[in-house]
Design an enzyme around this catalytic site. Structure first.
Site, PDB file in Angstrom:
ATOM      1  CE  LYS A  20      -5.473   3.312  -1.545  1.00 42.30           C
ATOM      2  NZ  LYS A  20      -5.388   2.174  -0.430  1.00 42.30           N
ATOM      3  CB  SER A  52      -2.743   0.328  -2.306  1.00 46.25           C
ATOM      4  OG  SER A  52      -3.810   0.498  -1.270  1.00 46.25           O
ATOM      5  CB  SER A  54      -2.967   0.117   1.867  1.00 48.57           C
ATOM      6  OG  SER A  54      -2.632  -0.991   0.985  1.00 48.57           O
TER       7      SER A  54
END
Length: 577
Positions: free
Chosen positions: A139, A214, A238
């Site tokens: 990420k 996210s 997330s």
């Protein structure tokens, strides 16, 4: 850890355009789709196999979803790290072209690393570590020396990191090959994935729908099998929301079990509800292998916040849970805030039936003070009145994103204001004393919830409280962009610091998952989400559930998820025999 200025000239729109051009230029010309699927094609899962860009061997490699099998072939030199990394890189780039899931693309750097690992194995006969040769996606929070960590903010473009974060250091020592970074929403605090720099990430099962957030870039990439193992983060869901929306496995570990030091974040300094990192994969083997490898590397020697807690084989053997036989799970059919859509209810029914067939027990979970926990957590998140978000946007002049909805959108707005806003009110800057009171309330709620959990010993018949809770991760499957309004099934675990996983169960079947009659609605959000359900809209979407254990029992939660996953697989095999 945010930069003061960006090194790129021009207004914020120019900076975004320059960054996107640079990203496109980083893709090898031979990896570009000659005939990309039309925008009207929603499901793009099979595009990599259809593209002609991957050889038969590369397809075999990237279709190998069991991470332990990949690692065995890498350690035995049956597959080289270079060919595995190149195969997943090509597939990742295909995924990028149809879902917009990537941020940083650095092919030569990753292949050089893979080649070094192959040389070491060839000359010494020994793998470098437990993750030898394995490409791993990250990420866009995990800093890598020399690469931007944009984090969804224009002002962070053109500011390459001076060093690797602790996680990346450990991954290198474990023999891994970090090979791509993945997209996030501006501010990180969304259950979807869109920012001004890289744009919107879509769900490969239906590009009209969100992959969640996210860690949405990771979700889309892994669903396309463009990575064997990814790393995301979770402060309110997330990791689990994209995993549920994209048909993946994940682990949300407890506070400070895995090393976050050196990674960038939103709301830095807010330490009551800690953001945590965790693996995302197409197999539970990936979840376990990653977690054990990182813990075995003794991360507490590099990150002062990580607990000095070694991997527990006893915990994984479920020593505190009857050895894994005669487990009792609590099923959370409804959290009292939003009732799940029909596919989630069917997934829970399937899971209950499979567990009972495997000799385990399932009882109903009784929600405890959920609205109080919800209100407390969300108020902590907005205690700065939104200053953190505005400050980062002001550095470049980019506008703060207030909605994930596309400019042109064929779907009706289902909810003018999410219920959480009614609970919390408009963001207000709170004094230190007011924030302390919220922290005090949170501790009291955690104690109350723990006592409630312990009292289930009166209902389990095992002599123990329930071993874990099974619930939705979200009340629905992937939804149209801008409509992911609820996250309390996941935020509950962040507020209480409960170790938990997500695992896939099934897919939406329009013939079976028909709308159910209206129920007595908990609130206006519950009513709006009920009205959102349409079998045609969600057809074919993955349906995942969440397994919730207690704090700091990651090993047991992984083991119990494997038991649930195997029970479901056995049930499916039995139905086809």
């Amino acid at each position: 850890m945010s930069p003061a200025t960006t090194n790129l000239p021009g207004n914020w729109q120019d900076i975004c355009a320059t960054k996107k051009r640079s990203q496109l230029a980083s893709i090898p010309a031979g990896w570009i789709l000659t005939t990309p699927p039309p925008d009207t094609r929603n499901n793009v899962i099979t595009v990599p196999a259809e593209s002609g860009l991957l050889t038969e061997r590369e397809l075999e490699i990237t279709e190998t979803t069991d991470v332990d099998v990949l690692l065995e072939k890498l350690r035995g030199a049956e597959w080289s790290s270079v060919e595995v990394t190149r195969a997943f890189y090509k597939r990742a780039v295909v995924a990028q072209q149809v879902t917009n899931c990537l941020t940083e693309i650095f092919v030569e750097r990753a292949l050089k690393r893979a080649n070094e690992l192959d040389d070491i194995l060839r000359t010494t006969g020994k793998p470098v570590g437990p993750l030898h040769g394995l490409p791993i996606s990250l990420k866009d929070q995990f800093t890598m020396k020399g690469l931007d960590t944009v984090m969804g903010y224009v002002a962070w473009v053109g500011k390459p990191a001076a060093s690797d974060c602790v996680l990346v250091e450990i991954l290198y020592e474990c023999g891994a090959v970090p090979f791509v970074r993945t997209n996030v929403p501006q501010t990180l605090m969304w259950g979807e994935t869109y920012n001004h720099v890289f744009g919107r990430t879509t769900n490969p099962y239906n590009r009209k729908l969100t992959p969640g957030g996210s860690s949405g870039g990771e979700g889309a990439l892994l669903a396309m099998k463009g990575s064997p193992l990814g790393v995301g983060t979770d402060i309110g869901g997330s990791l689990r929301i994209p995993s549920a929306f994209c048909g993946l496995y994940t682990l949300r570990p407890s506070y400070e079990r895995l090393p976050y030091c050196g990674a960038v974040n939103a709301l830095e300094g807010q330490e009551s509800i800690s953001s945590v990192l965790g693996p995302m994969a197409n197999s539970m083997s990936g979840v376990k292998t990653f977690t054990k490898a990182i813990i075995d590397a003794k991360p507490w020697t590099r990150d002062p916040l990580v607990l000095r807690k070694e991997w527990s084989e006893g915990g994984y053997a479920l020593e505190d849970h009857g050895g894994g036989t005669g487990l009792c799970f609590g099923m959370m059919w409804d959290n009292g805030v939003v009732r799940p859509h029909p596919p989630l209810l069917r997934a829970m029914e399937m899971t209950k039936k499979a567990l009972e067939a495997a000799g385990q027990k399932v009882i109903d979970w009784e929600p405890h003070r959920h609205l109080e926990i919800y209100r407390n957590a969300e108020t902590i998140f907005v205690a700065d009145g939104g200053y953190d978000y505005r400050a980062q946007c002001d550095l470049s002049g980019e506008p703060l994103i207030h909605t994930m909805r596309p400019v042109t959108d064929e779907y009706e707005r289902i909810l003018d204001e999410p219920y959480v806003k009614e609970l919390v009110g408009e963001p207000v800057h709170r004094s230190a004393y007011e924030l302390w009171q919220l922290h005090k309330e949170k501790r009291a709620l955690r104690k109350s919830h723990l006592d409630h959990w312990e009292r289930t010993v009166e209902r389990t018949g095992t002599g123990r409280p329930i071993d874990a809770i099974i619930s939705p991760a979200v009340a629905y499957t992937a939804v149209p962009h801008g409509l992911n309004a609820d996250s309390f099934y996941t935020t509950l675990c962040n507020a209480l610091d409960l170790a938990c996983t997500v695992f896939p169960v099934t897919f939406v079947d329009p013939k079976v998952d028909v709308p159910r009659p209206p129920h007595e609605f908990h609130n206006h959000e519950d009513e709006a989400i009920y009205k959102l359900y349409s079998t045609d809209l969600f057809a074919g979407c993955p349906v995942g559930l969440q397994l919730i254990g207690k704090s700091q029992e990651e090993e047991a939660v992984i083991a119990m998820t494997e038991i649930v996953d195997n029970a479901l697989k056995d049930a499916r095999a039995g139905s086809h025999s």
